[in-house]
Write an enzyme that holds these catalytic residues in place. Structure first.
Site, PDB file in Angstrom:
ATOM      1  N   HIS A  46      -0.051  -1.095  -8.929  1.00  0.00           N
ATOM      2  CA  HIS A  46      -1.397  -0.931  -8.102  1.00  0.00           C
ATOM      3  C   HIS A  46      -2.249  -0.099  -8.833  1.00  0.00           C
ATOM      4  CE1 HIS A  46      -0.786  -4.159  -4.953  1.00  0.00           C
ATOM      5  NE2 HIS A  46       0.494  -3.807  -5.465  1.00  0.00           N
ATOM      6  N   GLU A  48      -3.648   2.733  -7.505  1.00  0.00           N
ATOM      7  CA  GLU A  48      -3.590   4.026  -6.926  1.00  0.00           C
ATOM      8  C   GLU A  48      -2.238   4.502  -7.679  1.00  0.00           C
ATOM      9  OE1 GLU A  48      -3.687   1.229  -5.392  1.00  0.00           O
ATOM     10  OE2 GLU A  48      -4.574   1.613  -3.238  1.00  0.00           O
TER      11      GLU A  48
END
Length: 77
Positions: A46, A48
């Site tokens: 992902h 992040e």
């Protein structure tokens, strides 16, 4: 935030959920990431996580003291 939105566009161009992230220390961008779990065959890829991993690799440390993480909302224009 504009950098995170650009990263989200990269994700969208690749058929991923359009989320981008950037890690900054003292106004310096040290990590970028966009969603890529499909392309990477990695459910943890992902935006992040990718941004944090690239930032840690860039500074050569597991701690990112003083860093800020910016992540865009899913909807992009």
């Amino acid at each position: 935030m504009a950098v995170a939105i650009d990263e989200a566009r990269h994700a969208a161009e690749r058929g991923e959920v359009p989320v981008g992230a950037v890690v900054v220390i003292h106004s310096d961008v040290i990590g970028l990431g966009h969603n890529q779990p499909i392309a990477a065959h990695d459910p943890t890829a992902h935006a992040e996580v990718v941004a944090i991993r690239t930032a840690a690799a860039k500074v050569g440390a597991s701690r990112l003291d003083g860093a800020s993480l910016y992540v865009n909302a899913r909807a992009i224009a």
